[in-house]
Scaffold this motif. Sequence first.
Motif, mmCIF file in Angstrom:
data_model
loop_
_atom_site.group_PDB
_atom_site.id
_atom_site.type_symbol
_atom_site.label_atom_id
_atom_site.label_comp_id
_atom_site.label_asym_id
_atom_site.label_seq_id
_atom_site.Cartn_x
_atom_site.Cartn_y
_atom_site.Cartn_z
ATOM 1 N N SER A 404 5.764 37.453 -8.101
ATOM 2 C CA SER A 404 5.767 38.919 -7.855
ATOM 3 C C SER A 404 4.539 39.783 -8.310
ATOM 4 N N THR A 405 4.816 41.084 -7.887
ATOM 5 C CA THR A 405 3.618 41.681 -8.130
ATOM 6 C C THR A 405 3.675 42.691 -9.221
ATOM 7 N N ILE A 406 2.661 43.418 -9.655
ATOM 8 C CA ILE A 406 2.684 44.686 -10.588
ATOM 9 C C ILE A 406 2.129 45.755 -9.909
ATOM 10 N N ALA A 407 2.665 46.980 -10.006
ATOM 11 C CA ALA A 407 2.014 48.126 -9.574
ATOM 12 C C ALA A 407 1.530 48.856 -10.457
ATOM 13 N N LEU A 408 0.169 49.359 -10.484
ATOM 14 C CA LEU A 408 -0.630 50.033 -11.677
ATOM 15 C C LEU A 408 -0.807 51.447 -11.053
ATOM 16 N N PHE A 409 -0.461 52.477 -11.763
ATOM 17 C CA PHE A 409 -0.637 53.852 -11.126
ATOM 18 C C PHE A 409 -1.583 54.626 -11.960
ATOM 19 N N SER A 410 -2.438 55.412 -11.067
ATOM 20 C CA SER A 410 -3.670 55.934 -11.864
ATOM 21 C C SER A 410 -3.562 57.452 -11.958
ATOM 22 N N SER A 411 -4.174 57.987 -12.667
ATOM 23 C CA SER A 411 -4.344 59.376 -12.800
ATOM 24 C C SER A 411 -4.824 60.109 -11.817
ATOM 25 N N LEU A 412 -5.220 59.633 -10.622
ATOM 26 C CA LEU A 412 -5.553 60.183 -9.288
ATOM 27 C C LEU A 412 -4.563 59.890 -8.231
ATOM 28 N N GLY A 413 -3.402 59.678 -8.772
ATOM 29 C CA GLY A 413 -2.076 59.410 -7.787
ATOM 30 C C GLY A 413 -2.399 58.350 -6.736
ATOM 31 N N VAL A 414 -2.936 57.395 -7.368
ATOM 32 C CA VAL A 414 -3.012 56.112 -6.465
ATOM 33 C C VAL A 414 -2.394 54.785 -7.160
ATOM 34 N N CYS A 415 -1.928 54.163 -6.191
ATOM 35 C CA CYS A 415 -1.120 52.837 -6.759
ATOM 36 C C CYS A 415 -1.972 51.660 -6.394
ATOM 37 N N TYR A 416 -2.273 50.783 -7.422
ATOM 38 C CA TYR A 416 -2.888 49.647 -7.222
ATOM 39 C C TYR A 416 -2.026 48.424 -7.392
ATOM 40 N N THR A 417 -1.782 47.597 -6.434
ATOM 41 C CA THR A 417 -0.798 46.411 -6.676
ATOM 42 C C THR A 417 -1.618 45.217 -6.541
ATOM 43 N N PHE A 439 -12.256 51.705 -8.764
ATOM 44 C CA PHE A 439 -12.088 52.978 -9.149
ATOM 45 C C PHE A 439 -12.884 54.117 -8.928
ATOM 46 N N LYS A 440 -12.685 55.316 -8.914
ATOM 47 C CA LYS A 440 -13.455 56.377 -8.618
ATOM 48 C C LYS A 440 -13.738 56.789 -10.130
ATOM 49 N N ASP A 441 -14.729 57.754 -10.359
ATOM 50 C CA ASP A 441 -15.204 58.201 -11.307
ATOM 51 C C ASP A 441 -13.985 58.880 -12.125
ATOM 52 N N GLY A 442 -13.844 58.437 -13.282
ATOM 53 C CA GLY A 442 -12.860 59.264 -14.261
ATOM 54 C C GLY A 442 -11.293 58.833 -14.045
ATOM 55 N N GLU A 443 -11.256 57.990 -13.106
ATOM 56 C CA GLU A 443 -9.955 57.442 -12.655
ATOM 57 C C GLU A 443 -9.462 56.236 -13.890
ATOM 58 N N ARG A 444 -8.147 56.561 -14.255
ATOM 59 C CA ARG A 444 -7.668 55.593 -15.309
ATOM 60 C C ARG A 444 -6.133 55.479 -14.859
ATOM 61 N N ILE A 445 -5.957 54.132 -15.391
ATOM 62 C CA ILE A 445 -4.172 53.659 -15.211
ATOM 63 C C ILE A 445 -3.363 54.526 -16.244
ATOM 64 N N ILE A 446 -2.298 55.177 -15.778
ATOM 65 C CA ILE A 446 -1.242 55.802 -16.588
ATOM 66 C C ILE A 446 0.013 55.274 -16.678
ATOM 67 N N ALA A 447 0.275 54.409 -15.752
ATOM 68 C CA ALA A 447 1.582 53.576 -15.965
ATOM 69 C C ALA A 447 1.461 52.363 -15.140
ATOM 70 N N ALA A 448 2.669 51.458 -15.565
ATOM 71 C CA ALA A 448 2.612 50.158 -14.823
ATOM 72 C C ALA A 448 3.753 49.862 -14.760
ATOM 73 N N LEU A 449 4.298 48.878 -13.462
ATOM 74 C CA LEU A 449 5.512 48.867 -12.988
ATOM 75 C C LEU A 449 5.744 47.345 -12.599
ATOM 76 N N SER A 450 6.783 46.473 -13.135
ATOM 77 C CA SER A 450 7.036 45.178 -12.639
ATOM 78 C C SER A 450 7.819 45.334 -11.289
ATOM 79 N N MET A 451 7.182 44.637 -10.227
ATOM 80 C CA MET A 451 8.186 44.637 -8.810
ATOM 81 C C MET A 451 8.935 43.624 -8.667
ATOM 82 N N ASP A 452 9.110 42.934 -9.713
ATOM 83 C CA ASP A 452 10.005 41.751 -9.693
ATOM 84 C C ASP A 452 11.518 42.223 -9.508
ATOM 85 N N PRO A 453 11.903 41.597 -8.429
ATOM 86 C CA PRO A 453 13.471 42.230 -7.900
ATOM 87 C C PRO A 453 14.436 42.149 -9.134
#
Length: 499
Positions: A404-417, A439-453
Amino acid sequence: ATNIPPHNLKEVCNALLKLLGNPEIKDYQLVAGDAIQGPDFPTGGHITNTKEELREIYATGTGTIKLRGVAEVAEKSRTGDTLRITEIPFGVNKAAMVERIAELVYSSKLPLVQEVRDLSTEDIRVDLLLKKNADADKVLAYLYKHTPLQTNFNVNLTCLTPTENPEVGAPKRLGLKEILWYFLHFRLDVLTARLTNELRALEKRIHILEGFALIFDALDEIIKIIRSSEGKADAAEKIMKRFPVKELTPAQSRRKAKASNGLDAEQTDAILELKLYRLARLEINVVLDELKKKRKRVDEINKLLADDRDDYTSSGRWAIIKEELQSLISDYGNTPAGRRRSTIVVPTEEVEYTEEDFIVAEDCHVMVTVDGWVKRQKQIADPSKSRLRQGDAVLACVSGNTRSTIALFSSLGVCYTSRMIDIPASTGFGEPIQKLFKFKDGERIIAALSMDPRILGDISEDPKGTYYPATHALAASTDGYALRFGLQPFAEPSTRAGR
């Protein structure tokens, strides 16, 4: 720059003979029958190009040869089959290839393989012990894509071609027929030089033999002169004085006539060095026979050198070149050294596989820290007791399956999976997330979500247009804006730039 692959001796000789037999032959006709099949690499392997692709390469002088190593299931057992690699692509370092395969096995990217064994001696033998019920064809397809077991050989038939200045060659990209044509004319130049050199040696020997033939008619007189002389130099002077060389008339010169009643310094020196047994009565017959054979050979060479060099059909020199090519085929073509090593095999159907086929399905945990470090472990019972860098803290700890995948949401409104299996496994601090994504300058991860059904539930959207799936997400910004959005577009792994 040039990159010309090696070829099979017998096939090249057959192609040369075809060109000699028909100077108007086309390039594609030389890549057929018993002529050139394609490159022949000393390390063997399978060439997977089609006949049309090979003909195009030989016509244009450029293209790509697709080369694969050879592997087959050598042993079958209840615990798992053995996939044995017996040939590797040309130019591939075997040790580096084995190291790459082992790296994939021990990093769990090739879980269908239990063990890699390099049992090579003079011959290549690399055994891959497969797990029970593993599909050997899928393993081989994976190896072709991710290891040097399949490579490309970029053909560039650029050659230095002759110019008016024999010391300078002009670079030119040639087709197969042009290369063979230049080589045949090079062989003609070599043969001409060889015959010219032989002619000079024959004429020199004939000159000495003519001197021997002359003194046998005056043997007693020669012996008398030698016995009355003060030494070798005195004897030579007296002999040449007794048998002076007469000048040839213009008519004799045109007929290349030889003076038969005179001796020069070279002939005289050979006579004085003559061994006594050569003065026997029968030796003159040996000399005369040799002289006759040498003169006959001179006539043959002169006739060969006078032939038209561009007449493939009637020129004697071209006939000699044909005989030499046929001799190469008969001497080496059917020996172990002359056999073809690379086999041309066009795959009828490529084996398809997915990345999931090579991921071991097992549960795991992924931890993300506030400072942007990430790691995967089989189980994290208490995140607060996990190893962290000084001053760092746990941001999120999610569970799921390695497929399964993990979704990582950044402070700049981008989702990295990313697939969970691609998250580095570690019992230490883990790795910076920036190694996985851009990542862009200053971008950081603020939340993580497991995409396991099993954890997330149903995120599928109604194809008829209903926007809200059963499970969706809510996002809020620091400026007080909020939105709801579906998660299905983020379920598959993203690029390094995210979504």
